[in-house]
Design a protein around this motif. Sequence first.
Motif, PDB file in Angstrom:
ATOM      1  N   PHE A  64     -14.716 -47.168 -39.704  1.00 46.88           N
ATOM      2  CA  PHE A  64     -14.761 -46.456 -38.434  1.00 46.88           C
ATOM      3  C   PHE A  64     -15.740 -45.293 -38.551  1.00 46.88           C
ATOM      4  O   PHE A  64     -15.657 -44.495 -39.479  1.00 46.88           O
ATOM      5  N   GLU A  65     -16.672 -45.165 -37.601  1.00 44.31           N
ATOM      6  CA  GLU A  65     -17.835 -44.297 -37.777  1.00 44.31           C
ATOM      7  C   GLU A  65     -17.647 -42.865 -37.275  1.00 44.31           C
ATOM      8  O   GLU A  65     -18.510 -42.025 -37.491  1.00 44.31           O
ATOM      9  N   VAL A  66     -16.578 -42.561 -36.599  1.00 42.23           N
ATOM     10  CA  VAL A  66     -16.402 -41.221 -36.039  1.00 42.23           C
ATOM     11  C   VAL A  66     -16.147 -40.210 -37.151  1.00 42.23           C
ATOM     12  O   VAL A  66     -15.297 -40.429 -38.013  1.00 42.23           O
ATOM     13  N   PRO A  67     -16.849 -39.056 -37.163  1.00 37.90           N
ATOM     14  CA  PRO A  67     -16.561 -38.018 -38.157  1.00 37.90           C
ATOM     15  C   PRO A  67     -15.267 -37.284 -37.814  1.00 37.90           C
ATOM     16  O   PRO A  67     -15.030 -36.930 -36.658  1.00 37.90           O
ATOM     17  N   ILE A  68     -14.436 -37.062 -38.818  1.00 30.48           N
ATOM     18  CA  ILE A  68     -13.154 -36.379 -38.623  1.00 30.48           C
ATOM     19  C   ILE A  68     -12.945 -35.407 -39.779  1.00 30.48           C
ATOM     20  O   ILE A  68     -13.083 -35.773 -40.944  1.00 30.48           O
ATOM     21  N   PHE A  69     -12.603 -34.165 -39.448  1.00 26.47           N
ATOM     22  CA  PHE A  69     -12.206 -33.172 -40.443  1.00 26.47           C
ATOM     23  C   PHE A  69     -10.700 -32.983 -40.300  1.00 26.47           C
ATOM     24  O   PHE A  69     -10.222 -32.592 -39.236  1.00 26.47           O
ATOM     25  N   THR A  70      -9.966 -33.250 -41.367  1.00 26.56           N
ATOM     26  CA  THR A  70      -8.510 -33.230 -41.316  1.00 26.56           C
ATOM     27  C   THR A  70      -7.964 -32.067 -42.134  1.00 26.56           C
ATOM     28  O   THR A  70      -8.384 -31.839 -43.274  1.00 26.56           O
ATOM     29  N   TYR A  71      -6.988 -31.356 -41.548  1.00 22.40           N
ATOM     30  CA  TYR A  71      -6.374 -30.209 -42.198  1.00 22.40           C
ATOM     31  C   TYR A  71      -4.858 -30.314 -42.098  1.00 22.40           C
ATOM     32  O   TYR A  71      -4.321 -30.728 -41.063  1.00 22.40           O
ATOM     33  N   SER A  72      -4.169 -29.927 -43.155  1.00 23.54           N
ATOM     34  CA  SER A  72      -2.723 -29.767 -43.109  1.00 23.54           C
ATOM     35  C   SER A  72      -2.421 -28.278 -43.108  1.00 23.54           C
ATOM     36  O   SER A  72      -3.121 -27.499 -43.752  1.00 23.54           O
ATOM     37  N   THR A  73      -1.408 -27.876 -42.381  1.00 21.03           N
ATOM     38  CA  THR A  73      -1.048 -26.463 -42.333  1.00 21.03           C
ATOM     39  C   THR A  73       0.249 -26.225 -43.094  1.00 21.03           C
ATOM     40  O   THR A  73       0.979 -27.166 -43.423  1.00 21.03           O
ATOM     41  N   ASP A  74       0.523 -24.968 -43.318  1.00 22.37           N
ATOM     42  CA  ASP A  74       1.748 -24.598 -44.027  1.00 22.37           C
ATOM     43  C   ASP A  74       2.944 -24.481 -43.091  1.00 22.37           C
ATOM     44  O   ASP A  74       4.012 -24.004 -43.504  1.00 22.37           O
ATOM     45  N   VAL A  75       2.766 -24.903 -41.829  1.00 25.43           N
ATOM     46  CA  VAL A  75       3.869 -24.898 -40.871  1.00 25.43           C
ATOM     47  C   VAL A  75       4.143 -26.327 -40.388  1.00 25.43           C
ATOM     48  O   VAL A  75       4.550 -26.549 -39.252  1.00 25.43           O
ATOM     49  N   SER A  76       3.885 -27.297 -41.264  1.00 28.32           N
ATOM     50  CA  SER A  76       4.235 -28.692 -41.013  1.00 28.32           C
ATOM     51  C   SER A  76       3.502 -29.280 -39.809  1.00 28.32           C
ATOM     52  O   SER A  76       4.095 -29.933 -38.953  1.00 28.32           O
ATOM     53  N   SER A  77       2.200 -29.022 -39.751  1.00 28.57           N
ATOM     54  CA  SER A  77       1.383 -29.636 -38.707  1.00 28.57           C
ATOM     55  C   SER A  77       0.039 -30.042 -39.296  1.00 28.57           C
ATOM     56  O   SER A  77      -0.276 -29.708 -40.442  1.00 28.57           O
ATOM     57  N   PHE A  78      -0.735 -30.746 -38.508  1.00 34.87           N
ATOM     58  CA  PHE A  78      -2.045 -31.234 -38.944  1.00 34.87           C
ATOM     59  C   PHE A  78      -3.060 -30.985 -37.838  1.00 34.87           C
ATOM     60  O   PHE A  78      -2.743 -31.077 -36.649  1.00 34.87           O
ATOM     61  N   TYR A  79      -4.289 -30.673 -38.247  1.00 39.14           N
ATOM     62  CA  TYR A  79      -5.402 -30.593 -37.318  1.00 39.14           C
ATOM     63  C   TYR A  79      -6.338 -31.764 -37.610  1.00 39.14           C
ATOM     64  O   TYR A  79      -6.789 -31.935 -38.743  1.00 39.14           O
ATOM     65  N   TRP A  80      -6.631 -32.542 -36.576  1.00 33.82           N
ATOM     66  CA  TRP A  80      -7.625 -33.606 -36.665  1.00 33.82           C
ATOM     67  C   TRP A  80      -8.797 -33.137 -35.807  1.00 33.82           C
ATOM     68  O   TRP A  80      -8.699 -33.090 -34.578  1.00 33.82           O
ATOM     69  N   VAL A  81      -9.892 -32.768 -36.450  1.00 31.14           N
ATOM     70  CA  VAL A  81     -10.999 -32.095 -35.767  1.00 31.14           C
ATOM     71  C   VAL A  81     -12.183 -33.053 -35.677  1.00 31.14           C
ATOM     72  O   VAL A  81     -12.724 -33.487 -36.695  1.00 31.14           O
ATOM     73  N   VAL A  82     -12.572 -33.366 -34.437  1.00 26.45           N
ATOM     74  CA  VAL A  82     -13.609 -34.368 -34.202  1.00 26.45           C
ATOM     75  C   VAL A  82     -14.795 -33.718 -33.497  1.00 26.45           C
ATOM     76  O   VAL A  82     -14.661 -33.255 -32.359  1.00 26.45           O
ATOM     77  N   PRO A  83     -15.959 -33.641 -34.131  1.00 25.64           N
ATOM     78  CA  PRO A  83     -17.137 -33.078 -33.459  1.00 25.64           C
ATOM     79  C   PRO A  83     -17.650 -33.999 -32.368  1.00 25.64           C
ATOM     80  O   PRO A  83     -17.586 -35.225 -32.497  1.00 25.64           O
TER      81      PRO A  83
END
Length: 256
Positions: A64-83
């Motif tokens: 899959f070609e889409v760029p994704i920056f993935t982050y986990s937080t210390d409050v039990s959540s995730f950021y999926w960051v797509v330019p």
Amino acid sequence: MKATGIFVCLFLFMGIVSLQTQAQEAPAMPENFLVFEEFVQPADLPAFSDAQQEAIDLWKKFEFEVPIFTYSTDVSSFYWVVPFDNFSALDQMFAKMTELSNKMKEDGYNGEAKFRDLSTTRETIIHWEKDLSYHRDGAEMQTRDNRYCEWTFFYLKAGHQKEMAEAVKKYIEFSENIDEEWSWDLYTVSMGYDSPCWIVMDRADSPLSMRKLEASLQENHTEKLSELWGNIQPHLRKMEVVTGWFQPDWSLNFEQ
């Protein structure tokens, strides 16, 4: 997340944004990002992690070609960051998403069953403010070497954006004339909840490195930092800090 993970939500959201689908053609630092914030109950994290890893393995398997920056937080959540770039490539994106979904189903991946009751999401569009960000060394992108992250959410009073920008520029002037290697990225929320909201993102290789930098700044520049913070405070409604980590193994198509 349900079905093919974050991309089901992405498909629904594509009516108002177009994502950059060719990572190799992206600028050194993209300026616009679609952020999926995914909330998981702590007790569900093991099951969520297993289901998500299966999905990511399939994203990579099917290239899959889409760029994704993935982050986990210390409050039990995730950021999926797509330019994303602009409003072009909609048809191409829909086609790629449909193709991915079909391939995952053919491979036996039942996202609805795997992610049932595991998470909830909300979406935000943010814009990188180049002139209000600061990197003395020019290292603007996320890498494997600066995985620890802190996001400070500044919720502004209505109409105070211009004054806030001037206050941030004073931080930049200060940072250009000190010995400490202090850097940050500043994002403004273009579409999302509780706006106006500005997000300052700091990175380091570890929490200890971040605390050492803060200690040095306070020790050597206490009076000036107090003055600079005094310029910020009148424009805020509230502020919160979230800490977490970049997850390179759950990210796709980024420069390393």
